[in-house]
Design an enzyme around this catalytic site. Structure first.
Site, mmCIF file in Angstrom:
data_model
loop_
_atom_site.group_PDB
_atom_site.id
_atom_site.type_symbol
_atom_site.label_atom_id
_atom_site.label_comp_id
_atom_site.label_asym_id
_atom_site.label_seq_id
_atom_site.Cartn_x
_atom_site.Cartn_y
_atom_site.Cartn_z
ATOM 1 N N HIS A 136 -3.030 7.326 2.229
ATOM 2 C CA HIS A 136 -3.514 6.037 1.730
ATOM 3 C C HIS A 136 -4.890 5.776 2.346
ATOM 4 O O HIS A 136 -5.078 5.925 3.563
ATOM 5 C CB HIS A 136 -2.527 4.938 2.108
ATOM 6 C CG HIS A 136 -3.067 3.561 1.924
ATOM 7 N ND1 HIS A 136 -3.697 3.163 0.765
ATOM 8 C CD2 HIS A 136 -3.096 2.483 2.773
ATOM 9 C CE1 HIS A 136 -4.091 1.907 0.907
ATOM 10 N NE2 HIS A 136 -3.747 1.472 2.107
ATOM 11 N N CYS B 237 0.813 -1.228 0.000
ATOM 12 C CA CYS B 237 0.000 0.000 0.000
ATOM 13 C C CYS B 237 0.844 1.274 0.000
ATOM 14 O O CYS B 237 0.325 2.359 -0.210
ATOM 15 C CB CYS B 237 -0.958 -0.005 1.182
ATOM 16 S SG CYS B 237 -2.082 -1.407 1.141
ATOM 17 N N ASN C 200 -10.197 -0.008 0.270
ATOM 18 C CA ASN C 200 -8.741 0.096 0.224
ATOM 19 C C ASN C 200 -8.243 -0.504 -1.098
ATOM 20 O O ASN C 200 -8.297 -1.723 -1.287
ATOM 21 C CB ASN C 200 -8.167 -0.661 1.432
ATOM 22 C CG ASN C 200 -6.648 -0.659 1.476
ATOM 23 O OD1 ASN C 200 -5.990 -0.309 0.502
ATOM 24 N ND2 ASN C 200 -6.095 -1.068 2.605
#
Ligand code: COA
Length: 337
Positions: A259, A111, A289
């Site tokens: 993020h 990520c 996500n």
């Protein structure tokens, strides 16, 4: 030399799966997911693939930048969910957009991958090794989650985002990147052969091909609370380190693009920094996500929504498996002067 972002693009799959849809296939509820994560729905691939989304995001970013594919000399794709192990997604993008002069490779920093891509691009540009760079984050995490594990399956979505960086005179930009492999076990996704210690060694005449038939699918596994604590503790310190490096105060930053893992993580980071939560835009209610795609997708939405003014001061920050985390400072200078 320094790279400035001249264009952004994104691609989200058409299929929308909301929390109610998930409640129909597992023991969960819209209320639980929204309260714990802020996620309402996510996009999942059907016809699309990691490569096709990366290509579309790249085409949109090139169009936005007014840069031709033939001008691109470096394509970096951050992904943990490439269509194939070989060739790389970056090479597949090169072929499909016709960026014949580009050098292409994928990188895996989960990520935080878009930030690692950005820092690699800036290093190439600063060294004089590239002038026009495509940095792409593209993921199909729906293929890596265990749809019987409600604590992970609700979190992730598919998508891709891209930026075009163009070189101009300037110093190396402020960036802070970190990795801690010692804490890697809290968020993992094994190979199909992890029980046997990874991909089996092969020698002429070995039966590895036969062994692979029985391999289990690899799934994302995590200690959610540990990841949560890691993000809320580590990212504020990283942003402070970045601000110190670039000589800016928190108040001077217009937007923090984090993020998009969990609304409570973003809010927790803002609170720890004592920063105005209104400066932390979020779109994770819509997409969940999307790992390395989340920051460029958010950036593209803000760009196309007219929310980024010339000269705006932005901090981008990512965190995730590795463990890895990082932050970058940039002043929005999309127009060519
Ligand atoms: N629906 C309903 N209940 C669920 C659930 C779901 N989707 N997932 C877990 N639960 C249950 C658990 O089984 C547990 O039940 P129990 O108390 O009977 O044992 C209860 O909810 C609490 O679980 P817990 O894991 O303590 O919840 P939490 O508040 O920590 O929230 C996460 C779980 C995953 C949402 C949260 O830890 C998180 O977001 N962590 C960060 C993960 C992340 O962002 N990873 C990627 C980083 S890049």
């Amino acid at each position: 030399m320094v790279g400035v972002i001249r264009g952004t693009g994104a691609c989200l799959p058409e299929t929308i799966v909301d929390n109610e849809d998930l409640a129909g296939i597992m023991d969960t509820s819209d209320e639980w997911i929204r309260e714990r994560t802020g996620i309402a729905r996510r996009r999942l691939i059907r016809e699309e693939t990691t490569v096709s989304m990366a290509v579309r995001a790249a085409e949109r970013a090139l169009e936005d930048a007014g840069v031709g594919a033939e001008e691109i000399d470096l394509i970096l794709v951050s992904t943990v969910s490439s269509n194939t192990v070989l060739p790389s997604t970056a090479c597949a993008v090169q072929e499909q957009i016709g960026a014949d002069s580009a050098v292409c490779f994928d990188l895996n920093a989960a990520c935080t991958g878009f930030l690692f891509g950005l820092s690699t691009a800036q290093t190439y540009i600063y060294a004089g090794a590239a002038k026009h760079v495509l940095v792409i984050g593209a993921e199909s995490l729906s293929g890596l989650v265990n749809w019987e594990d409600r604590s992970t399956a609700i979190l992730f979505g598919d998508g891709a985002g891209a930026v075009v960086l163009c070189a101009r005179e300037g110093d190396f930009p402020p960036l802070v990147m970190h990795s801690d492999g010692g804490r890697g076990r809290v968020l993992t996704c094994g190979s199909p052969f992890e029980g046997a210690g990874g991909y089996p060694a092969q020698s002429p005449g070995s039966s590895a091909a036969k062994d692979r038939e029985g391999a289990r699918a690899p799934f994302i596994r995590m200690d959610g609370q540990e990841i949560f604590r890691f993000a809320v503790r580590q990212v504020p310190g990283c942003i402070e380190e970045l601000l110190e490096k670039c000589g800016r105060s928190l108040e001077e930053i217009d937007l923090f693009l984090l993020h998009q893992a969990n609304a409570r993580i973003v809010e927790g980071i803002a609170r720890r920094l004592r920063a105005d939560p209104a400066k932390f835009p979020m779109n994770l209610a819509e997409y969940g996500n999307t790992s390395s795609a989340s920051i460029p997708i958010l950036l593209d939405e803000l760009n196309r929504g007219g929310r980024l003014r010339e000269g705006m001061r932005l901090v981008l920050a990512g965190f995730g498996a590795g463990l890895s985390w990082g932050a970058a400072y940039l002043e929005w200078q999309k127009e060519r002067s």
